[in-house]
Design an enzyme around this catalytic site. Structure first.
Site, short mmCIF file in Angstrom:
data_model
loop_
_atom_site.label_atom_id
_atom_site.label_comp_id
_atom_site.label_asym_id
_atom_site.label_seq_id
_atom_site.Cartn_x
_atom_site.Cartn_y
_atom_site.Cartn_z
N HIS A 12 0.82 -0.93 -0.18
CA HIS A 12 0.08 -0.19 0.28
C HIS A 12 0.33 1.67 0.13
O HIS A 12 0.60 2.16 0.25
CB HIS A 12 -1.28 0.38 1.60
CG HIS A 12 -0.13 -0.69 2.61
ND1 HIS A 12 0.05 1.19 3.09
CD2 HIS A 12 0.08 -1.43 2.93
CE1 HIS A 12 0.48 0.19 4.08
NE2 HIS A 12 0.40 -0.40 4.68
N ARG A 13 2.07 0.68 -0.44
CA ARG A 13 3.34 2.31 -0.59
C ARG A 13 2.73 2.66 -1.79
O ARG A 13 2.10 2.57 -2.35
CB ARG A 13 4.21 1.81 -0.38
CG ARG A 13 5.39 2.76 0.29
CD ARG A 13 6.44 2.02 0.76
NE ARG A 13 6.48 1.13 2.27
CZ ARG A 13 6.70 1.96 3.01
NH1 ARG A 13 7.38 3.35 2.60
NH2 ARG A 13 7.26 1.35 4.43
#
Ligand code: UDP
Length: 356
Positions: free
Chosen positions: A194-195
């Site tokens: 999810h970066r």
């Protein structure tokens, strides 16, 4: 009792501070402030409940938004809290937008600032986290580092050695303190992704999904993919679908997730904390990023940094699966206690002066 404020920005901050807060509470009048950047039950309150952290005294309710909106709103709200509470010093942890807002508001009022997780560097200036951690480190009056190389990074940037302490990595005490509750007989792989660099660019997200599809084709093991709301939104926006064998599941509680990390045959992640937990548990783990600030784990051969390249990710997967992973032994012990002793034994005013 000396009054202090401990700041919580996002999920991993609650987790990492959980043991530290319990010790600080014994020695200080400790006011806990949660930014409200994470507000869903399963991204926030569940961690307070599972890790027995008492409710925050303030929730600043800043929610999501652009970087500027989040940092600006947090500064405005936190300045009010600081003026009301007048703490002797403020503790922030990590490198998220909330940590930056907390640090800026504190420093602007000339209130002494303590930064935990100081000195980590990915040497990738395009990462929002790298910018945040460098600014916070330079604003801080006390820099609490996990490892010697983190202190060296600070010295290389010209920071005063008298302001830095090395204490070990508090995540090991958290992992050791909890009992996980996940069980599954069938073998599986586990993914978190999810970066910003992996979700906001269509190409990177597409390549990661392609890699996971090929990994499933080869090994036929279920791939559990923790689907954060942000990743879900970008997948919809880019019209991307999960390939066969990838099973999206919602964000899990810490006890469930740590159990999954323990049981998984392979963990694939772009998280900073997940790589550390796998290193503690001895689970093979890939960092699917171009750079990492957890350089120690790459150098020890416990973790592979793959870059976002399908061939390299597949190769790294085979390599790490073929290796015997020795759990890490360099994270130290009595970390929460050491941090508390440093704060008890030093007058913070001494560090917050004209002289840097
Ligand atoms: N985590 C969790 N449930 C999940 C995914 C992660 O409890 O579904 C925990 C994980 O064990 C770790 C932390 O959340 O302690 C990692 O958070 P994240 O990847 O968001 O942040 P980072 O470590 O990259 O700052």
């Amino acid at each position: 009792m000396r009054k202090i404020i401990t700041c919580i920005g996002i999920r991993p901050d609650i987790i990492r501070l959980s043991q530290i807060i319990k010790i600080l509470d014994k020695h200080f009048k400790n006011v806990i402030v949660d930014s409200g950047q994470h507000y869903d039950y399963n991204l926030n309150k569940i961690f307070y409940d599972q890790l027995n952290v008492r409710e925050p005294d303030y929730n600043l309710d800043i929610k999501s938004g652009t970087h500027a909106t989040q940092v600006a709103n947090l500064m405005i709200e936190f300045e009010k809290t600081l003026n009301k509470e007048k703490p002797e010093f403020v503790i922030v942890l990590g490198d998220n937008n909330s940590s930056l807002g907390f640090a800026l508001a504190t420093s602007k009022l000339n209130i002494p600032l303590v930064h935990i997780e100081s000195g980590m560097r990915s040497k990738n200036w395009l990462m929002p986290e790298e910018k945040n951690r460098i600014v916070i480190d330079h604003l801080a009056d006390m820099n609490i580092c996990y490892l010697p190389e983190h202190k060296e990074n600070l010295l290389r940037e010209g920071l005063n050695p008298r302001r830095s302490w090395i204490v070990g990595n508090p995540i090991i005490e958290v992992v050791n303190a909890v009992k996980t509750n996940f069980k599954q007989e069938e073998p599986f792989y586990l993914v978190t992704c999810h970066r910003a660099e992996n979700t906001e660019q269509k190409q990177n997200l597409e390549l990661i999904l392609l890699f996971l599809g090929k990994l499933y084709e080869k090994h036929q093991k279920e791939i559990k993919f923790i689907l954060m709301p942000k990743t879900k939104n970008y997948m919809e926006k880019f019209g991307l679908k999960f390939p066969e064998g990838i099973n999206p599941i919602p964000p899990q509680g810490f006890l469930e997730f740590l159990g999954m990390e323990k049981e998984a045959e392979l963990v694939i992640t772009d998280s900073g904390t997940v790589v550390e937990e796998c290193a503690i548990l001895g689970t093979p783990c890939l960092t699917i990023r171009e750079s990492t600030e957890r350089v120690d784990l790459i150098q020890l051969g416990i973790n592979c940094l793959t870059g976002i390249n399908v061939e390299k990710m597949l190769e790294a997967g085979e390599f790490i699966l073929s290796k015997e992973i020795e759990p890490v032994s360099h994270y130290g012990k009595n970390i929460a206690e050491k941090i508390c002793n440093i704060l008890l034994g030093n007058s913070l005013e001494f560090y917050n002066n004209k002289e840097r």
